[in-house]
Motif scaffolding. Structure first.
Motif, PDB file in Angstrom:
ATOM      1  N   PHE A  57       8.119   4.361   6.059  1.00  9.21           N
ATOM      2  CA  PHE A  57       8.041   3.310   7.065  1.00  9.21           C
ATOM      3  C   PHE A  57       8.980   2.139   6.823  1.00  9.21           C
ATOM      4  CE2 PHE A  57       3.629   5.124   7.340  1.00  9.21           C
ATOM      5  CZ  PHE A  57       3.856   5.773   8.531  1.00  9.21           C
ATOM      6  N   ASN A  58       9.477   2.000   5.603  1.00 11.03           N
ATOM      7  CA  ASN A  58      10.272   0.808   5.336  1.00 11.03           C
ATOM      8  C   ASN A  58      11.147   1.007   4.106  1.00 11.03           C
ATOM      9  OD1 ASN A  58      11.144  -1.901   5.688  1.00 11.03           O
ATOM     10  ND2 ASN A  58       9.103  -2.471   6.379  1.00 11.03           N
ATOM     11  N   SER A  59      12.074   0.065   3.925  1.00 10.07           N
ATOM     12  CA  SER A  59      12.956   0.074   2.762  1.00 10.07           C
ATOM     13  C   SER A  59      13.237  -1.368   2.365  1.00 10.07           C
ATOM     14  CB  SER A  59      14.266   0.801   3.106  1.00 10.07           C
ATOM     15  OG  SER A  59      15.130   0.841   2.003  1.00 10.07           O
ATOM     16  N   SER A  60      13.422  -1.591   1.067  1.00 11.58           N
ATOM     17  CA  SER A  60      13.711  -2.931   0.558  1.00 11.58           C
ATOM     18  C   SER A  60      14.714  -2.840  -0.575  1.00 11.58           C
ATOM     19  CB  SER A  60      12.436  -3.615   0.039  1.00 11.58           C
ATOM     20  OG  SER A  60      11.521  -3.867   1.071  1.00 11.58           O
ATOM     21  N   VAL A  61      15.476  -3.921  -0.763  1.00  7.58           N
ATOM     22  CA  VAL A  61      16.451  -4.001  -1.850  1.00  7.58           C
ATOM     23  C   VAL A  61      16.048  -5.133  -2.783  1.00  7.58           C
ATOM     24  CG1 VAL A  61      18.860  -4.357  -2.447  1.00  7.58           C
ATOM     25  CG2 VAL A  61      18.273  -3.154  -0.328  1.00  7.58           C
ATOM     26  N   VAL A  62      15.983  -4.828  -4.076  1.00  5.64           N
ATOM     27  CA  VAL A  62      15.698  -5.828  -5.106  1.00  5.64           C
ATOM     28  C   VAL A  62      16.783  -5.712  -6.164  1.00  5.64           C
ATOM     29  CG1 VAL A  62      14.043  -6.721  -6.776  1.00  5.64           C
ATOM     30  CG2 VAL A  62      13.220  -5.592  -4.692  1.00  5.64           C
ATOM     31  N   GLY A  63      17.677  -6.714  -6.235  1.00  8.00           N
ATOM     32  CA  GLY A  63      18.799  -6.624  -7.162  1.00  8.00           C
ATOM     33  C   GLY A  63      19.670  -5.433  -6.819  1.00  8.00           C
ATOM     34  N   ASP A  64      19.832  -4.516  -7.778  1.00  6.36           N
ATOM     35  CA  ASP A  64      20.620  -3.303  -7.563  1.00  6.36           C
ATOM     36  C   ASP A  64      19.750  -2.081  -7.282  1.00  6.36           C
ATOM     37  OD1 ASP A  64      23.068  -4.589  -7.972  1.00  6.36           O
ATOM     38  OD2 ASP A  64      22.907  -4.365 -10.145  1.00  6.36           O
ATOM     39  N   THR A  65      18.478  -2.309  -7.007  1.00  2.00           N
ATOM     40  CA  THR A  65      17.550  -1.205  -6.782  1.00  2.00           C
ATOM     41  C   THR A  65      17.127  -1.153  -5.320  1.00  2.00           C
ATOM     42  OG1 THR A  65      16.707  -1.436  -9.040  1.00  2.00           O
ATOM     43  CG2 THR A  65      15.368  -0.176  -7.504  1.00  2.00           C
ATOM     44  N   VAL A  66      17.143   0.060  -4.761  1.00  2.96           N
ATOM     45  CA  VAL A  66      16.698   0.279  -3.386  1.00  2.96           C
ATOM     46  C   VAL A  66      15.365   1.024  -3.430  1.00  2.96           C
ATOM     47  CG1 VAL A  66      17.240   1.325  -1.160  1.00  2.96           C
ATOM     48  CG2 VAL A  66      19.075   0.353  -2.559  1.00  2.96           C
ATOM     49  N   TYR A  67      14.413   0.543  -2.647  1.00  5.45           N
ATOM     50  CA  TYR A  67      13.093   1.171  -2.560  1.00  5.45           C
ATOM     51  C   TYR A  67      12.868   1.691  -1.144  1.00  5.45           C
ATOM     52  CZ  TYR A  67      11.827  -1.341  -6.903  1.00  5.45           C
ATOM     53  OH  TYR A  67      11.771  -1.839  -8.177  1.00  5.45           O
ATOM     54  N   VAL A  68      12.171   2.820  -1.045  1.00  7.79           N
ATOM     55  CA  VAL A  68      11.648   3.287   0.242  1.00  7.79           C
ATOM     56  C   VAL A  68      10.160   3.536   0.070  1.00  7.79           C
ATOM     57  CG1 VAL A  68      13.843   4.261   0.991  1.00  7.79           C
ATOM     58  CG2 VAL A  68      12.213   5.722  -0.203  1.00  7.79           C
ATOM     59  N   MET A  69       9.398   3.326   1.144  1.00  7.04           N
ATOM     60  CA  MET A  69       7.937   3.338   1.027  1.00  7.04           C
ATOM     61  C   MET A  69       7.296   3.942   2.265  1.00  7.04           C
ATOM     62  SD  MET A  69       7.984  -0.774   1.447  1.00  7.04           S
ATOM     63  CE  MET A  69       9.505  -0.742   0.501  1.00  7.04           C
ATOM     64  N   GLY A  70       6.062   4.463   2.083  1.00  8.23           N
ATOM     65  CA  GLY A  70       5.439   5.083   3.245  1.00  8.23           C
ATOM     66  C   GLY A  70       3.999   5.479   3.051  1.00  8.23           C
ATOM     67  N   LEU A  71       3.661   6.648   3.593  1.00  5.76           N
ATOM     68  CA  LEU A  71       2.286   7.115   3.669  1.00  5.76           C
ATOM     69  C   LEU A  71       1.620   7.225   2.300  1.00  5.76           C
ATOM     70  CD1 LEU A  71       2.277  10.075   6.271  1.00  5.76           C
ATOM     71  CD2 LEU A  71       1.038   7.906   6.450  1.00  5.76           C
ATOM     72  N   ARG A  72       0.323   6.920   2.292  1.00 12.87           N
ATOM     73  CA  ARG A  72      -0.564   7.202   1.171  1.00 12.87           C
ATOM     74  C   ARG A  72      -0.028   6.697  -0.168  1.00 12.87           C
ATOM     75  NH1 ARG A  72      -0.302  11.946   4.202  1.00 12.87           N
ATOM     76  NH2 ARG A  72      -2.137  12.280   5.516  1.00 12.87           N
ATOM     77  N   GLY A  73       0.546   5.504  -0.151  1.00 12.49           N
ATOM     78  CA  GLY A  73       0.974   4.886  -1.397  1.00 12.49           C
ATOM     79  C   GLY A  73       2.223   5.477  -2.010  1.00 12.49           C
ATOM     80  N   HIS A  74       3.029   6.154  -1.226  1.00 19.21           N
ATOM     81  CA  HIS A  74       4.257   6.726  -1.773  1.00 19.21           C
ATOM     82  C   HIS A  74       5.374   5.679  -1.788  1.00 19.21           C
ATOM     83  CE1 HIS A  74       2.273  10.648  -1.159  1.00 19.21           C
ATOM     84  NE2 HIS A  74       3.061  11.012  -2.153  1.00 19.21           N
ATOM     85  N   LEU A  75       5.933   5.479  -2.977  1.00 14.82           N
ATOM     86  CA  LEU A  75       7.040   4.540  -3.179  1.00 14.82           C
ATOM     87  C   LEU A  75       8.080   5.219  -4.060  1.00 14.82           C
ATOM     88  CD1 LEU A  75       8.157   1.550  -2.958  1.00 14.82           C
ATOM     89  CD2 LEU A  75       7.045   1.171  -5.175  1.00 14.82           C
ATOM     90  N   PHE A  76       9.352   5.117  -3.649  1.00 12.12           N
ATOM     91  CA  PHE A  76      10.449   5.708  -4.404  1.00 12.12           C
ATOM     92  C   PHE A  76      11.528   4.658  -4.627  1.00 12.12           C
ATOM     93  CE2 PHE A  76       8.273   9.010  -2.143  1.00 12.12           C
ATOM     94  CZ  PHE A  76       8.213  10.084  -3.022  1.00 12.12           C
ATOM     95  N   ARG A  77      12.270   4.817  -5.712  1.00  7.89           N
ATOM     96  CA  ARG A  77      13.326   3.867  -6.032  1.00  7.89           C
ATOM     97  C   ARG A  77      14.590   4.608  -6.441  1.00  7.89           C
ATOM     98  NH1 ARG A  77      11.442   0.564 -11.239  1.00  7.89           N
ATOM     99  NH2 ARG A  77      13.675   0.221 -11.481  1.00  7.89           N
ATOM    100  N   SER A  78      15.743   3.951  -6.199  1.00 12.22           N
ATOM    101  CA  SER A  78      17.022   4.509  -6.609  1.00 12.22           C
ATOM    102  C   SER A  78      17.940   3.361  -6.990  1.00 12.22           C
ATOM    103  CB  SER A  78      17.648   5.319  -5.471  1.00 12.22           C
ATOM    104  OG  SER A  78      18.915   5.831  -5.853  1.00 12.22           O
TER     105      SER A  78
END
Length: 243
Positions: free
Chosen positions: A139-160
């Motif tokens: 559902f969404n994406s965010s950038v923190v410093g040099d890290t990109v996050y994507v997030m969604g259903l049922r508490g799923h969060l990924f980073r790159s």
């Protein structure tokens, strides 16, 4: 809904209708402008429109490169047999495009249904769909410093990291759907989601439940000019206490 786009020139005091179509019967879900004239709007079932004149006119784009391979073959066969059915089917086969944001090196990242994570280096004219380790909705994406996050259903969060070549799942303390996130400093991501969850994720991947607001679904988070954090949800707009 009904592919509606509204525009303001006075900071939101008044709004004008720029686009609307009951025939399209799909909602726009996000909007991104690259400058005052050029922008894109994305939405359900691959809805994708572009403007080059500040929204005075919007032109539809169809991004077949984001279809599954089997759907591409199916559409090619259908087009040769039944043009009307081809156009009808084509309008429903792409996944929902939920969010598009700028990331590093002039790239855009777009996330959506069916584990869609796609990158573009030309303001969304062409997309490359990544192999992603999750098939649920994002559902969404965010950038923190040099890290990109994507997030969604049922508490799923990924980073790159900045190269966006590999994604690592981050374990959260709850399995509530995550709707939005924002950088609260150079290394910390704050997430909000269903069941009123507010979660902080540190650079080392450690995630902590900051608070849980009973009876609320939180769908957005933003920072004001004084640094205060605000959340929006089914109980309106609320300023978070600093923790």
């Amino acid at each position: 809904h009904d592919a509606t786009i509204l525009h303001t020139e006075d900071g939101g005091k008044t709004w004008q209708l720029q686009m609307q179509s009951e025939d399209i019967d799909k909602p726009f879900l996000d909007l991104l402008f690259f400058d005052e004239n050029n922008g894109i709007a994305i939405g359900a079932y691959g809805l994708f429109y572009r403007t080059n004149d500040g929204g005075k006119s919007w032109i539809s784009e169809y991004h077949q490169e984001l279809l599954f391979e089997e759907d591409v073959a199916y559409l090619e066969e259908l087009k040769a047999e039944d043009e009307a059915l081809y156009l009808s089917e084509r309008s429903t086969l792409l996944p929902h495009f939920n969010r598009v944001i700028p990331v590093t090196n002039g790239q855009l990242i777009m996330v959506g249904e069916l584990g869609l994570v796609a990158l573009s280096s030309d303001n969304g004219r062409n997309w490359h769909k990544q192999d992603f380790p999750y098939e649920g909705s994002l559902f969404n994406s965010s950038v923190v410093g040099d890290t990109v996050y994507v997030m969604g259903l049922r508490g799923h969060l990924f980073r790159s990291e900045a190269q966006l070549s590999q994604w690592q799942e981050v374990t959260l303390p709850v399995d509530s759907t995550i709707n939005a996130g924002i950088a609260i400093d150079k290394s910390t991501l704050r997430l909000v989601g269903n069941a009123g969850v507010v979660i902080d994720v540190l650079a080392n991947g450690e995630a902590t439940l900051v608070e849980q607001r009973q009876g609320e679904n939180l769908v957005a988070i933003a920072k004001d000019t004084a640094g205060g954090l605000w959340v929006a949800g089914n109980k309106g707009l609320i300023k978070l206490e600093q923790k």
